[in-house]
Design an enzyme around this catalytic site. Structure first.
Site, PDB file in Angstrom:
ATOM      1  N   ARG A 161      22.295 -18.262  10.538  1.00 30.21           N
ATOM      2  CA  ARG A 161      23.397 -19.201  10.327  1.00 30.21           C
ATOM      3  C   ARG A 161      23.502 -20.257  11.413  1.00 30.21           C
ATOM      4  NH1 ARG A 161      28.008 -15.319   8.457  1.00 30.21           N
ATOM      5  NH2 ARG A 161      29.013 -15.950  10.378  1.00 30.21           N
ATOM      6  N   MET A 185      20.391 -11.667   5.630  1.00 28.44           N
ATOM      7  CA  MET A 185      21.718 -11.688   5.031  1.00 28.44           C
ATOM      8  C   MET A 185      21.633 -11.762   3.512  1.00 28.44           C
ATOM      9  SD  MET A 185      24.138 -13.879   7.621  1.00 28.44           S
ATOM     10  CE  MET A 185      24.699 -13.096   9.145  1.00 28.44           C
ATOM     11  N   GLY A 186      22.709 -11.369   2.864  1.00 28.08           N
ATOM     12  CA  GLY A 186      22.777 -11.342   1.411  1.00 28.08           C
ATOM     13  C   GLY A 186      23.624 -10.173   0.952  1.00 28.08           C
ATOM     14  N   ARG A 187      24.927 -10.391   0.845  1.00 29.15           N
ATOM     15  CA  ARG A 187      25.858  -9.316   0.503  1.00 29.15           C
ATOM     16  C   ARG A 187      25.719  -8.913  -0.960  1.00 29.15           C
ATOM     17  NH1 ARG A 187      30.565  -7.550   2.587  1.00 29.15           N
ATOM     18  NH2 ARG A 187      30.562  -9.192   4.166  1.00 29.15           N
ATOM     19  N   ASP A 244      23.990 -17.778   1.638  1.00 28.48           N
ATOM     20  CA  ASP A 244      23.605 -16.803   0.613  1.00 28.48           C
ATOM     21  C   ASP A 244      23.242 -17.453  -0.718  1.00 28.48           C
ATOM     22  OD1 ASP A 244      24.002 -14.737   2.365  1.00 28.48           O
ATOM     23  OD2 ASP A 244      25.994 -14.228   1.631  1.00 28.48           O
TER      24      ASP A 244
END
Length: 341
Positions: free
Chosen positions: A274, A169-171, A127
């Site tokens: 990942r 992805m990327g919270r 991230d």
């Protein structure tokens, strides 16, 4: 000196490169002994410790994942967690730790450091949201994977003249979405730092269809619409209190289809980002991080994290590195608005 090495949180490409680098330099230059802690903080809670030497790190540089295993374990959420950590370290005569992890793993490391455990942190996360370092290893590989996926999706989108939503992805931060979206020529890029207007998204999608072009929408998993809450399939929490994300891409595709009367499909890249072998840059960065981390241990500079500053590896305090997440600045996002819609 005997040094323990652990990898915590989500896996990412480059972890093995750090382990290799730490052990090679520590043994050859400083005559340190090493042990590996299995499955992150869980290994210290369960006394799961394995020998680690030069022979055990040969050949692991190009391998993804981690030979030590990983987990999203928070030692402070377990009964007598701190005492069990101390007992494991004492049982194996471990003098110091090299902790390789992201925001949560390093946050636990900071608290352990405050309670007297000697350790040095190494920032990893795809991230790229760890403060104090220009880049974390794993990020470059993830961006490359996402960009290749977007490139491939362009052709199928154009063949069927449909909108494709790519969830990456990327919270808390939109680094992967922004980098891969721009590199892949996406028409809409949605990031957690900026709540989006679904009507504006649909207008941007329609404008592409009007010129006979199939739009690509890239959305970070943590992105949220202005008028609602985060869209997730699963409301359960991990040990660090985070919702297990996923679902925004599917919701977006449904809304686009309903509002534009055009076909829209979703591709969720998920853990593909990942996995696999690390890029050359991530191997290089992870190796440098490992070399400087073991130097910090040798210097007794505990409670710090190694970081990339321009082209130099520097040391920053864990307290500063874990105080907040590194997010995409509005001005950087605004640079690319000419490509949206």
């Amino acid at each position: 000196m005997k040094v323990g090495v652990l990898t915590g949180g989500g896996d990412c490409p480059g972890l093995n490169a750090v382990i290799r680098s730490v052990v090679r330099k520590g043994v050859q230059d400083y005559s340190f002994d090493f042990v590996g802690i299995r499955d992150g903080w869980l290994g210290l809670l369960k006394n799961d410790v394995v020998p680690l030497d030069i022979s055990s790190v040969r050949g692991i540089l190009p391998r993804g994942g981690t030979i030590l295993g990983s987990s999203r374990t928070n030692p402070f959420k377990h009964e007598n967690g701190m005492q069990r950590v101390r007992e494991t370290l004492a049982a194996h005569d471990v003098d110091a730790l090299v902790v390789i992890g992201g925001e949560d793993t390093l946050g636990a490391a900071m608290e352990l450091s405050r309670q007297g455990i000697d350790l040095v942190g190494v920032p990893k996360t795809i991230d790229n949201d760890v403060t104090g370092t220009d880049y974390t290893f794993g990020f470059d590989t993830a961006v490359g994977i996402a960009t290749e996926a977007i490139d491939r999706l362009h052709t199928t989108a154009e063949s069927h003249m449909r909108a494709l939503v790519v969830e990456v992805m990327g919270r808390h931060s939109g680094w992967i979405a922004l980098h891969a979206g721009i590199a892949g020529g996406a028409n809409v890029i949605l990031i957690p730092e900026r709540p989006f207007d679904i009507e504006q998204v649909c207008e941007q999608v329609k404008s592409r269809f009007q010129i006979n072009y199939a739009p690509i929408v890239v959305v970070a998993e943590g992105a949220v619409p202005k008028e609602g809450q985060m869209i997730v399939k699963d409301q359960s929490l991990d040990e660090f209190g985070h919702v297990r994300l996923s679902g925004i891409g599917e919701w977006l595709a449904q809304e686009i289809s309903a509002r534009t009367e055009k076909d829209a499909r979703t591709t969720v890249l998920g853990h593909i980002q990942r996995g696999g072998t690390p890029s050359a840059f991530d191997r290089w960065l992870a190796t440098r991080f490992g070399l400087h981390a073991i130097e910090a241990v040798k210097d007794g500079d505990f409670g710090c994290m190694v970081a990339l500053e321009s082209t130099r590896i520097v040391r920053v305090s864990l307290a500063d590195a874990t105080a907040e997440n590194k997010v995409v600045e509005p001005s950087l996002y605004d640079e690319f608005e000419v490509f949206f819609g």
